[in-house]
Write a protein that holds these residues in place. Structure first.
Motif, short mmCIF file in Angstrom:
data_model
loop_
_atom_site.label_atom_id
_atom_site.label_comp_id
_atom_site.label_asym_id
_atom_site.label_seq_id
_atom_site.Cartn_x
_atom_site.Cartn_y
_atom_site.Cartn_z
N SER A 133 13.11 -16.78 -8.34
CA SER A 133 14.27 -16.04 -8.38
C SER A 133 15.27 -17.21 -9.03
CB SER A 133 14.53 -15.92 -6.93
OG SER A 133 13.74 -15.02 -6.49
N SER A 400 18.50 -7.73 -2.79
CA SER A 400 17.04 -7.42 -2.25
C SER A 400 16.37 -8.71 -3.25
CB SER A 400 16.72 -6.71 -2.21
OG SER A 400 16.88 -5.46 -1.46
N PRO A 401 15.08 -9.53 -2.90
CA PRO A 401 14.42 -10.70 -3.30
C PRO A 401 14.00 -9.49 -4.59
CG PRO A 401 13.76 -10.13 -1.26
CD PRO A 401 14.24 -9.07 -1.26
N ASP A 403 10.54 -8.79 -6.19
CA ASP A 403 9.78 -8.23 -5.59
C ASP A 403 9.40 -7.00 -4.40
OD1 ASP A 403 7.58 -9.54 -7.15
OD2 ASP A 403 7.53 -11.33 -5.62
N ASP A 404 10.54 -6.69 -3.88
CA ASP A 404 10.66 -5.72 -2.98
C ASP A 404 11.62 -5.28 -3.54
OD1 ASP A 404 9.61 -7.46 -0.49
OD2 ASP A 404 11.85 -8.05 -0.65
N LYS A 407 8.52 -3.06 -5.46
CA LYS A 407 7.63 -2.12 -4.52
C LYS A 407 8.11 -1.07 -3.61
CE LYS A 407 4.76 -6.05 -3.16
NZ LYS A 407 4.83 -7.47 -2.55
N THR A 408 10.00 -1.64 -3.81
CA THR A 408 10.81 0.77 -3.08
C THR A 408 10.45 0.80 -4.07
OG1 THR A 408 11.62 -1.54 -2.32
CG2 THR A 408 12.24 0.59 -3.25
N LYS A 411 6.93 2.38 -4.51
CA LYS A 411 6.44 3.51 -3.75
C LYS A 411 7.13 4.89 -4.24
CE LYS A 411 5.24 4.55 0.16
NZ LYS A 411 3.68 4.88 0.71
N HIS A 433 10.71 -10.47 -12.15
CA HIS A 433 9.14 -11.05 -10.97
C HIS A 433 8.00 -10.88 -11.82
CE1 HIS A 433 8.55 -6.39 -11.88
NE2 HIS A 433 7.39 -6.42 -10.71
#
Length: 607
Positions: A133, A400-401, A403-404, A407-408, A411, A433
């Motif tokens: 990060s 937010s992190p 990676d999150d 991934k969000t 999706k 990331h």
């Protein structure tokens, strides 16, 4: 002559608005200076002319000196409290605090800081800690809900849907998908290797480990690239043999080697040298004289052959230049002269997918709406997805992190994918990331479990490395997310008659003539190349039917050597909306080693 009092001097200077106390004039110092000035010139008398000379030579020089900062004076340490902590801690203070807890102190005056850099290759700021990060100043703003505010500049755009450029017949083009499932196959450079050979090559799509490159291995790869191109140049141009680059000869000879610059700065026509291979020239190099050439286009790392003379052994005068070899177009996979292909529509977009002032991903949301509407057969998305150049990420103000965040958004992309609308995803070296190496492994490559989980969580999404060659319904696509066009343009030197060359087409053609996705050497400091895998994964096995080169340069769709080259641009450009591309390939027979441009229609349009 009476003594002039201080009050009288002050009155006289007040007429001109000058405060003697502020000007810090010392009458005793002036008297001492005049005495020394007069003695040096054999006791010259006081007169207006001599005083004017004294003022110019002595007093003016004294007042122009820059005052020195006292060596023992220390800057007072800023104290943070509840009223000023929201302003954020200074970077140097943050580093000092980090070092206090066992961090490695940042070195001052390193060799990298002293290295000469050119304005075309600015250093990329990528200050990260061990958790990948960004390390940022400590501030409550780092934990505040920021980044969801829509960009006013993006939302106020009025040119959405405008076509920037196109190729082919767009009048009868149908941009909706055919509804048929496309076959997608990634080209595997190790497909025809023996098991023993595969064991000695790193698999980019598996548990890929890097930073183990040896200088000897790197040198061997670079030398092998010269030897392979030399063989092809020799066959194409019927060259008898190549001479030693530094051997003095009176007659005209032919050399082959890699274009280099003789210094760390940007290359120019006077600093070009040719580095020969180990076999023909023992790795020696020679300066080049390009004055006799009527046209040329060169960049560091380019492998070329040339005719000319080198009478002294110190400089090679170039008479003729051979700039690489374009490979043949793809052969049919069924070992026949032709193969059939179905109709298909491909949508292509390159990141960043959010404007630079927020992380609301408005351009991506609009692109998803477009995908839901037209349902293209294949969607190709190239990073960066979590862009290191985003203002909030660079300043550490994300909520937010990293990676999150990825991934969000992945999706959301996966939700529109289906059997009749498949998605291909490529990473970018600007993805903060992901692994920071080129060639770049695909997302979720770390282990077999992570790859299996990605297939389950994101069905109909194909994760590919950068760069890659992909077979989609027997149409070969060459894909890379790196901005090699921009970087080549920053380093290239060219001399062409007015109107004789299209710069965008020329830059794209360099990739085809050099037969790899990143022919620039040395690369900029923000592109870390692993040459052990570069040899296999960055080389083009053939000239693709479609070559996609996203860049910050002007968008284009061009026919280059029978290949449809496309720069779709960026989906977001700063705080404004960007562009994407769509391609329609009409079904029919694909003839082996023949162009299919007559069956292709492509557009670049604004989001």
């Amino acid at each position: 002559m009476g003594v002039v009092q201080d009050e009288e001097l002050q009155e006289e200077f007040d007429v001109f608005g000058i405060n003697l106390n502020e000007q810090l004039i010392d009458k005793y110092r002036v008297a001492d200076e005049w005495l020394a000035f007069s003695k040096a010139r054999k006791d010259i008398p006081i007169s207006l002319e001599n005083l004017d000379l004294f003022d110019r030579e002595k007093l003016a020089k004294k007042t122009q000196r820059t005052p020195q900062t006292p060596l023992n004076k220390r800057t007072q340490q800023k104290v943070y409290n509840i009223n000023n902590v929201s302003e954020g801690v200074d970077i140097s203070d943050a580093e000092n605090l980090y070092n206090t807890y066992g961090g490695t102190p940042s070195s001052k005056g390193t060799a990298a800081q002293k290295r000469q850099l050119t304005p075309d290759n600015p250093t990329i700021k990528r200050f990260q800690n061990s958790t990948r990060s960004p390390a940022v100043p400590f501030s409550p703003a780092s934990f505040s809900p920021m980044g969801a505010t829509p960009s006013k500049k993006y939302s106020s755009r009025t040119n959405a849907g405008d076509v920037i450029t196109s190729i082919g017949n767009v009048d009868n083009a149908k941009w909706s998908g055919s509804g048929n499932k496309c076959t997608i196959k990634l080209h595997d450079p190790m497909e025809n290797m023996s098991p023993e050979e595969k064991d000695s090559v790193k698999d980019l799509c598996q548990d890929f480990k890097y930073m183990f490159q040896k200088l000897t291995d790197k040198a061997a790869v670079l030398n092998e690239m010269i030897d392979e191109m030399a063989t092809q140049l020799q066959e194409k141009h019927s060259i008898e043999e190549f001479s030693h680059v530094a051997l003095p000869v009176q007659e005209e000879v032919t050399l082959v080697g890699r274009i280099c610059c003789d210094s760390l700065g940007k290359m120019n026509a006077k600093s070009v040298i040719l580095e020969g291979s180990r076999d023909t020239s023992a790795g020696r190099s020679v300066p080049l004289d390009l004055s006799d050439l009527k046209q040329y286009s060169l960049f560091p790392g380019q492998i070329v052959a040339m005719d000319g003379t080198n009478t002294s052994g110190q400089k090679f005068v170039v008479k003729k230049l051979y700039e690489g070899v374009v490979q043949s177009l793809p052969s049919c996979s069924n070992d026949k002269d032709q193969i059939s292909s179905n109709d298909m529509t491909v949508l292509i977009a390159a990141g960043p997918f959010s404007t630079s002032d927020n992380l609301s991903f408005e351009p991506l949301a609009d692109l998803v709406k477009h995908i839901r509407k037209d349902k293209p057969d294949v969607v190709i998305l190239m990073g960066p997805f979590v862009d290191l150049k985003n203002d909030l990420i660079e300043n550490g103000k994300g909520i937010s992190p990293l990676d999150d965040i990825f991934k969000t958004k992945l999706k959301e992309i996966s939700d529109v994918a289906s059997n009749d609308c498949q998605v291909i995803v490529l990473p970018s070296y600007r993805d903060v990331h992901h692994d920071y190496v080129y060639p770049q492994p695909p997302f979720f490559h770390q282990s077999k479990d992570s790859r299996m989980k990605a297939k389950t969580d994101y069905p109909n999404v194909h994760f590919m490395p950068d760069p890659c060659v992909v077979d989609i319904n027997n149409v070969i696509f060459g894909l890379t997310s790196s901005d090699v066009m921009f970087q080549l343009g920053a380093e290239e030197i060219s001399f062409n008659p007015p109107g004789a060359s299209d710069r965008m087409a020329r830059l794209a053609e360099h990739l085809l003539t050099q037969q790899n996705f990143y022919p620039l050497y040395p690369s900029p400091e923000d592109v870390n190349i692993d040459y052990e895998v570069f040899e296999y994964y960055a080389r083009m096995p053939c000239t693709p039917h479609v070559l996609v080169l996203p860049s910050d340069l002007k968008q284009f769709t061009k026919d280059i050597q029978g290949c449809c080259c496309i720069n779709p641009g960026r989906l977001a450009r700063g705080q404004a909306g960007g562009t994407f591309s769509r391609v329609q390939v009409r079904g029919g027979a694909i003839v082996s080693q023949q162009s299919i441009l007559s069956s292709i229609t492509a557009q670049v349009l604004r989001i």
